[in-house]
Motif scaffolding. Structure first.
Motif, PDB file in Angstrom:
ATOM      1  N   ASP A  96       0.814  -1.216   0.000  1.00  0.00           N
ATOM      2  CA  ASP A  96       0.000   0.000   0.000  1.00  0.00           C
ATOM      3  C   ASP A  96       0.851   1.271   0.000  1.00  0.00           C
ATOM      4  OD1 ASP A  96       1.007  -0.195   2.570  1.00  0.00           O
ATOM      5  OD2 ASP A  96      -0.900   0.233   3.572  1.00  0.00           O
ATOM      6  N   LYS A  97       2.161   1.117  -0.209  1.00  0.00           N
ATOM      7  CA  LYS A  97       3.067   2.270  -0.235  1.00  0.00           C
ATOM      8  C   LYS A  97       3.457   2.586  -1.675  1.00  0.00           C
ATOM      9  CE  LYS A  97       5.148   1.427   4.303  1.00  0.00           C
ATOM     10  NZ  LYS A  97       4.024   0.811   4.868  1.00  0.00           N
ATOM     11  N   LYS A  98       3.513   3.880  -1.986  1.00  0.00           N
ATOM     12  CA  LYS A  98       3.873   4.320  -3.331  1.00  0.00           C
ATOM     13  C   LYS A  98       4.818   5.499  -3.198  1.00  0.00           C
ATOM     14  CE  LYS A  98       0.634   4.418  -6.435  1.00  0.00           C
ATOM     15  NZ  LYS A  98      -0.490   4.775  -7.315  1.00  0.00           N
ATOM     16  N   LYS A  99       5.901   5.510  -3.996  1.00  0.00           N
ATOM     17  CA  LYS A  99       6.866   6.607  -3.929  1.00  0.00           C
ATOM     18  C   LYS A  99       7.539   6.772  -5.281  1.00  0.00           C
ATOM     19  CE  LYS A  99      10.624   8.465  -1.234  1.00  0.00           C
ATOM     20  NZ  LYS A  99      10.250   9.538  -0.380  1.00  0.00           N
ATOM     21  N   VAL A 100       7.849   8.018  -5.621  1.00  0.00           N
ATOM     22  CA  VAL A 100       8.616   8.320  -6.824  1.00  0.00           C
ATOM     23  C   VAL A 100      10.078   8.434  -6.394  1.00  0.00           C
ATOM     24  CG1 VAL A 100       9.056   9.973  -8.668  1.00  0.00           C
ATOM     25  CG2 VAL A 100       6.697   9.489  -7.975  1.00  0.00           C
ATOM     26  N   LEU A 101      10.919   7.635  -7.024  1.00  0.00           N
ATOM     27  CA  LEU A 101      12.353   7.664  -6.743  1.00  0.00           C
ATOM     28  C   LEU A 101      13.072   8.329  -7.911  1.00  0.00           C
ATOM     29  CD1 LEU A 101      12.901   4.047  -5.359  1.00  0.00           C
ATOM     30  CD2 LEU A 101      12.418   6.126  -4.084  1.00  0.00           C
ATOM     31  N   ASN A 102      14.075   9.131  -7.584  1.00  0.00           N
ATOM     32  CA  ASN A 102      14.876   9.834  -8.584  1.00  0.00           C
ATOM     33  C   ASN A 102      16.303   9.291  -8.565  1.00  0.00           C
ATOM     34  OD1 ASN A 102      12.819  11.808  -9.388  1.00  0.00           O
ATOM     35  ND2 ASN A 102      12.985  12.455  -7.252  1.00  0.00           N
ATOM     36  N   ALA A 103      17.115   9.738  -9.515  1.00  0.00           N
ATOM     37  CA  ALA A 103      18.506   9.287  -9.599  1.00  0.00           C
ATOM     38  C   ALA A 103      19.182   9.399  -8.241  1.00  0.00           C
ATOM     39  CB  ALA A 103      19.262  10.107 -10.640  1.00  0.00           C
ATOM     40  N   GLY A 104      19.821   8.307  -7.824  1.00  0.00           N
ATOM     41  CA  GLY A 104      20.504   8.248  -6.540  1.00  0.00           C
ATOM     42  C   GLY A 104      19.667   7.613  -5.441  1.00  0.00           C
ATOM     43  N   ASP A 105      18.335   7.570  -5.622  1.00  0.00           N
ATOM     44  CA  ASP A 105      17.459   6.949  -4.631  1.00  0.00           C
ATOM     45  C   ASP A 105      17.446   5.437  -4.839  1.00  0.00           C
ATOM     46  OD1 ASP A 105      16.759   9.505  -3.751  1.00  0.00           O
ATOM     47  OD2 ASP A 105      14.917   9.565  -4.948  1.00  0.00           O
ATOM     48  N   GLY A 106      17.073   4.706  -3.799  1.00  0.00           N
ATOM     49  CA  GLY A 106      17.038   3.256  -3.903  1.00  0.00           C
ATOM     50  C   GLY A 106      15.850   2.646  -3.196  1.00  0.00           C
ATOM     51  N   TYR A 107      15.706   1.349  -3.359  1.00  0.00           N
ATOM     52  CA  TYR A 107      14.628   0.598  -2.740  1.00  0.00           C
ATOM     53  C   TYR A 107      15.132  -0.780  -2.332  1.00  0.00           C
ATOM     54  CZ  TYR A 107      14.401  -1.554  -7.359  1.00  0.00           C
ATOM     55  OH  TYR A 107      14.725  -2.201  -8.520  1.00  0.00           O
ATOM     56  N   TYR A 108      14.452  -1.362  -1.356  1.00  0.00           N
ATOM     57  CA  TYR A 108      14.777  -2.712  -0.894  1.00  0.00           C
ATOM     58  C   TYR A 108      13.542  -3.245  -0.178  1.00  0.00           C
ATOM     59  CZ  TYR A 108      17.259  -6.576   1.302  1.00  0.00           C
ATOM     60  OH  TYR A 108      17.668  -7.823   1.684  1.00  0.00           O
ATOM     61  N   PHE A 109      13.023  -4.401  -0.586  1.00  0.00           N
ATOM     62  CA  PHE A 109      11.820  -4.935   0.037  1.00  0.00           C
ATOM     63  C   PHE A 109      11.705  -6.435  -0.195  1.00  0.00           C
ATOM     64  CE2 PHE A 109      10.704  -3.325  -4.191  1.00  0.00           C
ATOM     65  CZ  PHE A 109      10.031  -4.397  -4.766  1.00  0.00           C
ATOM     66  N   SER A 110      10.802  -7.066   0.547  1.00  0.00           N
ATOM     67  CA  SER A 110      10.485  -8.471   0.352  1.00  0.00           C
ATOM     68  C   SER A 110       9.663  -8.586  -0.926  1.00  0.00           C
ATOM     69  CB  SER A 110       9.678  -9.011   1.538  1.00  0.00           C
ATOM     70  OG  SER A 110       9.143 -10.281   1.220  1.00  0.00           O
ATOM     71  N   SER A 111      10.106  -9.411  -1.834  1.00  0.00           N
ATOM     72  CA  SER A 111       9.434  -9.564  -3.130  1.00  0.00           C
ATOM     73  C   SER A 111       8.083 -10.253  -3.012  1.00  0.00           C
ATOM     74  CB  SER A 111      10.312 -10.358  -4.093  1.00  0.00           C
ATOM     75  OG  SER A 111      11.568  -9.750  -4.232  1.00  0.00           O
ATOM     76  N   GLN A 112       7.776 -10.803  -1.851  1.00  0.00           N
ATOM     77  CA  GLN A 112       6.479 -11.438  -1.649  1.00  0.00           C
ATOM     78  C   GLN A 112       5.376 -10.400  -1.506  1.00  0.00           C
ATOM     79  OE1 GLN A 112       7.071 -14.160   1.613  1.00  0.00           O
ATOM     80  NE2 GLN A 112       8.434 -15.437   0.410  1.00  0.00           N
ATOM     81  N   ILE A 113       5.756  -9.160  -1.208  1.00  0.00           N
ATOM     82  CA  ILE A 113       4.779  -8.081  -1.149  1.00  0.00           C
ATOM     83  C   ILE A 113       4.481  -7.665  -2.590  1.00  0.00           C
ATOM     84  CG2 ILE A 113       4.307  -5.733  -0.346  1.00  0.00           C
ATOM     85  CD1 ILE A 113       6.451  -6.227   1.843  1.00  0.00           C
ATOM     86  N   PRO A 114       3.209  -7.606  -2.990  1.00  0.00           N
ATOM     87  CA  PRO A 114       2.890  -7.205  -4.365  1.00  0.00           C
ATOM     88  C   PRO A 114       3.521  -5.848  -4.701  1.00  0.00           C
ATOM     89  CG  PRO A 114       0.946  -8.056  -3.259  1.00  0.00           C
ATOM     90  CD  PRO A 114       2.011  -7.911  -2.206  1.00  0.00           C
ATOM     91  N   HIS A 115       4.108  -5.744  -5.899  1.00  0.00           N
ATOM     92  CA  HIS A 115       4.812  -4.523  -6.272  1.00  0.00           C
ATOM     93  C   HIS A 115       4.679  -4.239  -7.767  1.00  0.00           C
ATOM     94  CE1 HIS A 115       7.623  -7.927  -6.354  1.00  0.00           C
ATOM     95  NE2 HIS A 115       8.222  -7.323  -7.367  1.00  0.00           N
ATOM     96  N   ARG A 116       4.972  -2.979  -8.114  1.00  0.00           N
ATOM     97  CA  ARG A 116       4.808  -2.518  -9.487  1.00  0.00           C
ATOM     98  C   ARG A 116       5.755  -1.355  -9.742  1.00  0.00           C
ATOM     99  NH1 ARG A 116       0.802   1.369 -11.835  1.00  0.00           N
ATOM    100  NH2 ARG A 116       0.441   0.669 -13.961  1.00  0.00           N
ATOM    101  N   PHE A 117       6.297  -1.254 -10.959  1.00  0.00           N
ATOM    102  CA  PHE A 117       7.186  -0.165 -11.376  1.00  0.00           C
ATOM    103  C   PHE A 117       6.511   0.603 -12.508  1.00  0.00           C
ATOM    104  CE2 PHE A 117       9.724  -3.305  -9.347  1.00  0.00           C
ATOM    105  CZ  PHE A 117      10.809  -2.655  -8.780  1.00  0.00           C
ATOM    106  N   ASN A 118       6.565   1.939 -12.451  1.00  0.00           N
ATOM    107  CA  ASN A 118       5.891   2.772 -13.444  1.00  0.00           C
ATOM    108  C   ASN A 118       6.739   4.026 -13.696  1.00  0.00           C
ATOM    109  OD1 ASN A 118       4.046   4.105 -15.042  1.00  0.00           O
ATOM    110  ND2 ASN A 118       2.594   4.521 -13.401  1.00  0.00           N
ATOM    111  N   ASN A 119       7.187   4.216 -14.938  1.00  0.00           N
ATOM    112  CA  ASN A 119       7.941   5.429 -15.273  1.00  0.00           C
ATOM    113  C   ASN A 119       6.944   6.527 -15.635  1.00  0.00           C
ATOM    114  OD1 ASN A 119       9.511   7.495 -16.205  1.00  0.00           O
ATOM    115  ND2 ASN A 119      10.758   6.239 -17.566  1.00  0.00           N
TER     116      ASN A 119
END
Length: 185
Positions: A145-168
């Motif tokens: 239920d979390k959504k964030k826009v990441l920019n150059a230099g930002d990162g992410y790390y999470f359990s892949s069992q949590i549903p996820h999506r990438f959108n440019n």
């Protein structure tokens, strides 16, 4: 080849892999530099207790010393042309590092998302963990239920069992270096 020579060559290779000189290893292990030199030349066979003392200074177990494969059997370095595009979408390019490596425990990708591209309306979900760093552009990532826009230099790390999506949602190509374990491709 004699066993003493095998142990000596193996010790020399291990020592070099760990970036140690004979002098540094002897100092750490509390043995003479000459003892290390004689073992590596195959001129002296160390007792199990002596070998354990030397390996403790690396640190490495005796079982690892005798069983670890010290010579890489697969490729180590890869040119851009040796990283296959494993994309399923024309707007998303994913280049796989070391895809032909046997027994991979990690998957490393060089990802490119064209403006307006996304991984689909259905959220992704698989076993393991994943993380990445945005190299260029921006990407909106939804994880649960979390959504964030990441920019150059930002990162992410999470359990892949949590549903996820990438959108440019940006106006330029987004470039990401990512890893997940265990591999999904």
């Amino acid at each position: 080849m004699k066993i003493d020579e095998d142990i000596g060559k193996r010790l020399q290779l291990v020592r070099k892999i760990y970036g140690l000189t004979q002098r540094e290893l002897s100092r750490r292990a509390g043995v003479t530099n000459g003892a290390i030199s004689l073992i590596e030349q195959g001129r002296v066979s160390p007792s199990i207790s002596s070998l354990k003392k030397i390996l403790d200074a690396i640190p490495m177990s005796i079982s690892d010393f005798f069983t670890i494969d010290l010579v890489a059997s697969d490729s180590i370095f890869f040119s851009a042309q040796e990283m296959p595009d494993i994309s399923l979408d024309k707007k998303i390019m994913m280049c796989l590092l070391g895809g032909s490596t046997k027994g991979r425990a990690i998957q490393i990708l060089h990802e490119y998302y064209q403006p307006g591209s996304d991984t689909g309306e259905t959220m992704l979900r698989h076993h393991g963990e994943e993380g990445g760093i945005v190299i260029k552009g921006s990407i909106e990532i939804t994880v649960g239920d979390k959504k964030k826009v990441l920019n150059a230099g930002d990162g992410y790390y999470f359990s892949s069992q949590i549903p996820h999506r990438f959108n440019n949602i940006g106006e330029e190509v987004c470039e990401i270096i990512s890893a997940n374990s265990p591999p999904t491709f």
